[in-house]
Design a protein around this motif. Structure first.
Motif, PDB file in Angstrom:
ATOM      1  N   THR A 236       0.856  -1.191   0.000  1.00  0.00           N
ATOM      2  CA  THR A 236       0.000   0.000   0.000  1.00  0.00           C
ATOM      3  C   THR A 236       0.896   1.246   0.000  1.00  0.00           C
ATOM      4  N   GLU A 237       0.945   1.974   1.100  1.00  0.00           N
ATOM      5  CA  GLU A 237       1.756   3.193   1.137  1.00  0.00           C
ATOM      6  C   GLU A 237       3.137   2.919   1.746  1.00  0.00           C
TER       7      GLU A 237
ATOM      8  N   HIS B  99      -3.343  -1.489   6.595  1.00  0.00           N
ATOM      9  CA  HIS B  99      -2.999  -0.112   6.251  1.00  0.00           C
ATOM     10  C   HIS B  99      -3.530   0.871   7.291  1.00  0.00           C
ATOM     11  N   ASP B 100      -4.707   0.609   7.839  1.00  0.00           N
ATOM     12  CA  ASP B 100      -5.372   1.533   8.752  1.00  0.00           C
ATOM     13  C   ASP B 100      -4.558   1.745  10.033  1.00  0.00           C
TER      14      ASP B 100
ATOM     15  N   THR C 231      -9.304   1.189   1.319  1.00  0.00           N
ATOM     16  CA  THR C 231      -8.138   0.935   0.472  1.00  0.00           C
ATOM     17  C   THR C 231      -8.489   0.686  -0.985  1.00  0.00           C
TER      18      THR C 231
ATOM     19  N   ARG D 214      -6.284   1.434  -4.316  1.00  0.00           N
ATOM     20  CA  ARG D 214      -6.175   2.850  -4.639  1.00  0.00           C
ATOM     21  C   ARG D 214      -5.206   3.591  -3.722  1.00  0.00           C
ATOM     22  N   VAL D 215      -4.778   2.983  -2.613  1.00  0.00           N
ATOM     23  CA  VAL D 215      -3.845   3.649  -1.704  1.00  0.00           C
ATOM     24  C   VAL D 215      -2.381   3.414  -2.090  1.00  0.00           C
TER      25      VAL D 215
ATOM     26  N   THR E  33      -0.148   6.059  -2.896  1.00  0.00           N
ATOM     27  CA  THR E  33      -0.538   7.056  -1.900  1.00  0.00           C
ATOM     28  C   THR E  33      -2.050   7.085  -1.736  1.00  0.00           C
ATOM     29  N   ALA E  34      -2.505   7.293  -0.510  1.00  0.00           N
ATOM     30  CA  ALA E  34      -3.933   7.384  -0.231  1.00  0.00           C
ATOM     31  C   ALA E  34      -4.528   8.697  -0.713  1.00  0.00           C
ATOM     32  N   ASN E  35      -3.700   9.598  -1.191  1.00  0.00           N
ATOM     33  CA  ASN E  35      -4.205  10.867  -1.731  1.00  0.00           C
ATOM     34  C   ASN E  35      -4.924  10.670  -3.061  1.00  0.00           C
TER      35      ASN E  35
END
Length: 310
Positions: A138-139, A179-180, A264, A284-285, A288-290
């Motif tokens: 993820t990120e 991720h959270d 995510t 989609r994260v 980056t989660a942006n």
């Protein structure tokens, strides 16, 4: 996590007669009643109209699961209970704690024994392991996460993991770990985040849902949880239902459809009238989660899937 694990467990306890929607949370978890929350019920948590804040950055100060639960109990309500519906991670965290307490078993054990194992979902669960080869990145790993890993694993073990699983692009990504942030502090097992699965396993789950819940859930419980509960929002109990306009399910799923999205990039929608479902496992994260483009993608995806089928 919110629907496949937490909501499913709540449905099963409702079938057992152990979970009443009008039950005040504080009747089972007295500490939750702090700050005038004694009136908040299971229903309030499940339709997200309790008044709890949507998110709190517990990871900035806390390092242990028990500290997170204590902090949730000390939270004040941010709006009058029942006045509006705003999704809250804290509600799902509380539901997992409630399910554990009523079942007298760890939350992870409850959902494995009662949901995943009966359906043959052998690749669904929590904490697959740092750098698990089947887990997507993820990120980038944040400083607070690195410090928490070092606190829990020690310098030597953390260095061994890094050396055994070098990243091809040289970046140190979150991989095989939730991720959270709050779920990370909670040890990777939480009511709102942390569940890993595969498309094949989720298809098994979705087939149950479009078949009226059998053989996992009772008919009346299934109907109760998957229908819209009130006029002020589209929420069912745990599940969301399709809004006439602007739904992530697009424009073609039927009015009785229900589903949910994940932060995510995941999404599930079921149309029980057509016995049709669609699952989207996006990421989609990464990097980056942006990246928020998933909100435009989801309805287009569901309309395309529907058009291909019909």
């Amino acid at each position: 996590s919110k629907v496949v694990a937490t909501t499913s467990a709540a449905m099963l306890l409702h079938d057992d007669g152990l979970l009443n929607m009008n039950m005040p949370i504080a009747d089972i978890l007295p500490a939750f009643g702090q700050q005038n929350k004694g009136h908040v019920t299971v229903r309030n948590l499940m339709v997200h109209d309790s008044g709890l804040i949507a998110f709190r950055p517990y990871h900035q100060k806390l390092t242990e699961p028990g500290q997170v639960w204590d902090a949730v109990c000390r939270e004040k309500l941010t709006y009058p209970t029942g006045s509006k519906s705003i999704y809250s991670d804290l509600s799902m965290i509380t539901m997992a704690k409630l399910i554990e307490t009523i079942s007298n078993k760890p939350f992870e054990q409850v959902v494995h024994e009662r949901v995943f194992a009966p359906l043959g979902m052998s690749k669904t669960g929590y904490n697959p392991g740092l750098m698990h080869p089947d887990a997507v990145p993820t990120e980038p790993v944040e400083p607070w996460r690195e410090a928490l890993r070092r606190r829990r694993l020690g310098d030597v073990r953390l260095a061994e993991i890094k050396a055994a699983h070098p990243s091809p692009d040289g970046q140190y990504w979150i991989k095989g770990e939730v991720h959270d942030p709050s779920a990370t502090v909670l040890g990777g097992i939480a009511g709102h985040a942390g569940l890993y699965s595969t498309l094949e396993d989720l298809v098994k789950f979705a087939k149950v849902l479009v078949s009226g819940g059998t053989p996992l859930f009772g008919k009346e419980t299934f109907a109760l949880f998957t229908r819209r509960q009130e006029e002020k929002s589209t929420r069912g109990l745990g599940w969301d239902t399709k809004s006439p306009e602007g739904s992530s399910a697009g424009s073609k799923f039927g009015a009785l459809s229900f589903g949910h999205t994940g932060f995510t990039g995941t999404c599930m929608w079921m149309d029980p009238e057509r016995k049709f479902f669609a699952i989207l496992l996006g990421n989609r994260v990464h990097p980056t989660a942006n990246n928020l483009k998933i909100s435009q993608l989801r309805p287009k995806y569901h309309d395309l899937i529907w058009s291909e089928a019909y």
